[in-house]
Design an enzyme around this catalytic site. Structure first.
Site, PDB file in Angstrom:
ATOM      1  N   LYS A  97      34.011  49.770  47.492  1.00 20.46           N
ATOM      2  CA  LYS A  97      33.979  48.621  46.582  1.00 20.46           C
ATOM      3  C   LYS A  97      32.557  48.427  46.078  1.00 20.46           C
ATOM      4  O   LYS A  97      31.623  48.313  46.874  1.00 20.46           O
ATOM      5  CB  LYS A  97      34.439  47.345  47.303  1.00 20.46           C
ATOM      6  CG  LYS A  97      34.388  46.095  46.412  1.00 20.46           C
ATOM      7  CD  LYS A  97      35.017  44.892  47.082  1.00 20.46           C
ATOM      8  CE  LYS A  97      34.075  44.116  47.969  1.00 20.46           C
ATOM      9  NZ  LYS A  97      33.271  43.112  47.266  1.00 20.46           N
ATOM     10  N   ASP A  99      34.323  45.299  41.741  1.00 23.49           N
ATOM     11  CA  ASP A  99      34.569  43.879  42.037  1.00 23.49           C
ATOM     12  C   ASP A  99      33.583  43.008  41.268  1.00 23.49           C
ATOM     13  O   ASP A  99      32.602  42.525  41.826  1.00 23.49           O
ATOM     14  CB  ASP A  99      34.449  43.667  43.552  1.00 23.49           C
ATOM     15  CG  ASP A  99      34.832  42.260  43.970  1.00 23.49           C
ATOM     16  OD1 ASP A  99      35.500  41.564  43.182  1.00 23.49           O
ATOM     17  OD2 ASP A  99      34.466  41.864  45.086  1.00 23.49           O
ATOM     18  N   LYS A 156      34.838  40.453  39.171  1.00 21.87           N
ATOM     19  CA  LYS A 156      35.531  39.159  38.993  1.00 21.87           C
ATOM     20  C   LYS A 156      35.410  38.619  37.571  1.00 21.87           C
ATOM     21  O   LYS A 156      34.840  37.541  37.340  1.00 21.87           O
ATOM     22  CB  LYS A 156      35.010  38.136  40.015  1.00 21.87           C
ATOM     23  CG  LYS A 156      35.261  38.562  41.456  1.00 21.87           C
ATOM     24  CD  LYS A 156      34.883  37.469  42.440  1.00 21.87           C
ATOM     25  CE  LYS A 156      35.187  37.836  43.869  1.00 21.87           C
ATOM     26  NZ  LYS A 156      34.330  38.911  44.434  1.00 21.87           N
ATOM     27  N   ASP A 177      36.773  35.192  31.390  1.00 20.55           N
ATOM     28  CA  ASP A 177      36.225  34.869  30.068  1.00 20.55           C
ATOM     29  C   ASP A 177      37.415  34.701  29.133  1.00 20.55           C
ATOM     30  O   ASP A 177      38.555  34.676  29.596  1.00 20.55           O
ATOM     31  CB  ASP A 177      35.277  36.008  29.617  1.00 20.55           C
ATOM     32  CG  ASP A 177      34.181  35.527  28.667  1.00 20.55           C
ATOM     33  OD1 ASP A 177      34.510  34.748  27.730  1.00 20.55           O
ATOM     34  OD2 ASP A 177      33.019  35.911  28.842  1.00 20.55           O
ATOM     35  N   THR A 215      37.035  31.902  49.100  1.00 21.08           N
ATOM     36  CA  THR A 215      37.107  31.297  50.440  1.00 21.08           C
ATOM     37  C   THR A 215      35.919  30.374  50.713  1.00 21.08           C
ATOM     38  O   THR A 215      35.945  29.610  51.665  1.00 21.08           O
ATOM     39  CB  THR A 215      37.192  32.374  51.537  1.00 21.08           C
ATOM     40  OG1 THR A 215      36.190  33.340  51.286  1.00 21.08           O
ATOM     41  CG2 THR A 215      38.548  33.037  51.549  1.00 21.08           C
ATOM     42  N   ARG A 257      30.211  44.830  56.656  1.00 24.96           N
ATOM     43  CA  ARG A 257      29.231  44.927  57.739  1.00 24.96           C
ATOM     44  C   ARG A 257      29.685  45.659  58.999  1.00 24.96           C
ATOM     45  O   ARG A 257      28.873  46.387  59.584  1.00 24.96           O
ATOM     46  CB  ARG A 257      28.682  43.526  58.048  1.00 24.96           C
ATOM     47  CG  ARG A 257      27.718  43.060  56.953  1.00 24.96           C
ATOM     48  CD  ARG A 257      27.507  41.570  56.971  1.00 24.96           C
ATOM     49  NE  ARG A 257      28.724  40.856  56.577  1.00 24.96           N
ATOM     50  CZ  ARG A 257      28.809  39.537  56.494  1.00 24.96           C
ATOM     51  NH1 ARG A 257      27.762  38.792  56.784  1.00 24.96           N
ATOM     52  NH2 ARG A 257      29.929  38.959  56.111  1.00 24.96           N
TER      53      ARG A 257
HETATM   54  O1  C5P Z   1      30.711  42.447  55.508  1.00 18.36           O
HETATM   55  P1  C5P Z   1      32.083  41.909  55.328  1.00 18.36           P
HETATM   56  O2  C5P Z   1      33.162  42.748  55.983  1.00 18.36           O
HETATM   57  O3  C5P Z   1      32.207  40.443  55.648  1.00 18.36           O
HETATM   58  O4  C5P Z   1      32.318  42.086  53.757  1.00 18.36           O
HETATM   59  C1  C5P Z   1      33.451  41.589  53.117  1.00 18.36           C
HETATM   60  C2  C5P Z   1      33.401  41.877  51.648  1.00 18.36           C
HETATM   61  O5  C5P Z   1      34.441  41.149  51.033  1.00 18.36           O
HETATM   62  C3  C5P Z   1      32.114  41.465  50.950  1.00 18.36           C
HETATM   63  O6  C5P Z   1      31.921  42.368  49.845  1.00 18.36           O
HETATM   64  C4  C5P Z   1      32.421  40.085  50.443  1.00 18.36           C
HETATM   65  O7  C5P Z   1      31.713  39.734  49.284  1.00 18.36           O
HETATM   66  C5  C5P Z   1      33.906  40.215  50.105  1.00 18.36           C
HETATM   67  N1  C5P Z   1      34.628  38.962  50.118  1.00 18.36           N
HETATM   68  C6  C5P Z   1      34.714  38.131  51.225  1.00 18.36           C
HETATM   69  N2  C5P Z   1      35.410  36.967  51.173  1.00 18.36           N
HETATM   70  C7  C5P Z   1      36.024  36.639  50.040  1.00 18.36           C
HETATM   71  C8  C5P Z   1      35.949  37.452  48.916  1.00 18.36           C
HETATM   72  C9  C5P Z   1      35.231  38.625  48.988  1.00 18.36           C
HETATM   73  O8  C5P Z   1      34.179  38.426  52.276  1.00 18.36           O
HETATM   74  N3  C5P Z   1      36.727  35.548  49.995  1.00 18.36           N
END
Ligand code: C5P
Length: 231
Positions: free
Chosen positions: A36, A63, A65, A68, A118, A209
């Site tokens: 992504k 991604d 988003k 517009d 979220t 992560r």
């Molecule tokens: O590092 P981690 O596993 O938390 O990364 C989750 C990914 O999903 C990141 O790119 C974050 O921006 C994205 N994301 C999220 N929660 C959301 C929407 C997107 O963690 N509600």
């Protein structure tokens, strides 16, 4: 045919530049299928980073988003499709005409709809004039997406059941907020394990992560695939 477990994991390339992205891609080449690319990396490196991921054999989820006027979003989606991305995101609160415009602009592409971020609470929504609880607004937006041809919905793992009920079986569900058993939560608060998210009905898991920060990224990825298979 069911999606192979390794194809269910989308590795979030949440890194600042090409050098670090290339390291992650090299570590995972031949193991992971999806990456992504979000606004941080795309804004710093541009379309070349999409080409680089594709040259290494990855499918790309862009991604950015989009939100517009329908005409502008449709042309944005068209430009993304020309880069060879396989999935991209739009905000469903852009409305039916914007959603239909995005879907029609690139028939081969899976257009994913973002419902309520979220990070938004009822207070965040009220402050901008939206009188809803996020939990109530998410399935409503998801249903608008499904009615207007969206290919998938991005939602929190705890919203999977409500979204599935709103969109039916054929719309894909993509969820971040996934943590392998025993992993560091970071800033994610409401999480499920990979196996639990898949059991709840997720088609794809976005994981950053727990893979990026692992001492052996390939092993971390493989352990998550095994955890899904065992679940
Ligand atoms: O590092 P981690 O596993 O938390 O990364 C989750 C990914 O999903 C990141 O790119 C974050 O921006 C994205 N994301 C999220 N929660 C959301 C929407 C997107 O963690 N509600």
């Amino acid at each position: 045919m069911p999606t192979a477990d390794k194809e269910k994991i989308i590795v979030a390339l949440d890194v600042p530049n090409r050098t670090e992205a290339a390291r992650v891609l090299d570590d995972l080449a031949g193991a992971a299928v999806w990456c992504k690319i979000g606004m941080q990396l795309f804004t710093s490196e541009g379309p070349a980073i999409v080409a680089e991921a594709r040259e290494r054999g990855f499918r790309v989820f862009l991604d950015l988003k989009f939100h517009d006027i329908p005409n502008t979003v449709a042309y944005g989606v068209k430009s993304a499709a020309a880069l060879g991305v396989d999935m991209l995101t739009i905000h469903l609160c852009g409305g039916p005409e914007m959603i239909r415009g995005a879907v029609a602009a690139a028939p081969g592409l899976c257009v994913l709809g973002v419902t309520v971020l979220t990070s938004s609470t009822a207070e965040t929504l009220a402050a901008v004039g939206i009188p809803h609880e996020p939990a109530a607004w998410v399935p409503q937006l998801a249903a608008v997406g499904a009615k207007n041809g969206i290919g998938g919905i991005v939602c929190s793992p705890l919203e999977i059941a409500a979204v599935r009920a709103a969109v039916g079986p054929s719309v894909k569900i993509v969820t971040p907020g996934v943590r392998p058993a025993g992993a560091d939560l970071g800033d994610q608060k409401r999480v499920l394990t990979p196996a639990a998210a898949v059991a709840a009905g997720a088609d794809y898991l976005v994981i950053g992560r727990p893979i990026l920060a692992a001492p052996d990224r390939r092993a971390a990825f493989a352990a998550i695939v095994d955890e899904i298979a065992a679940g």
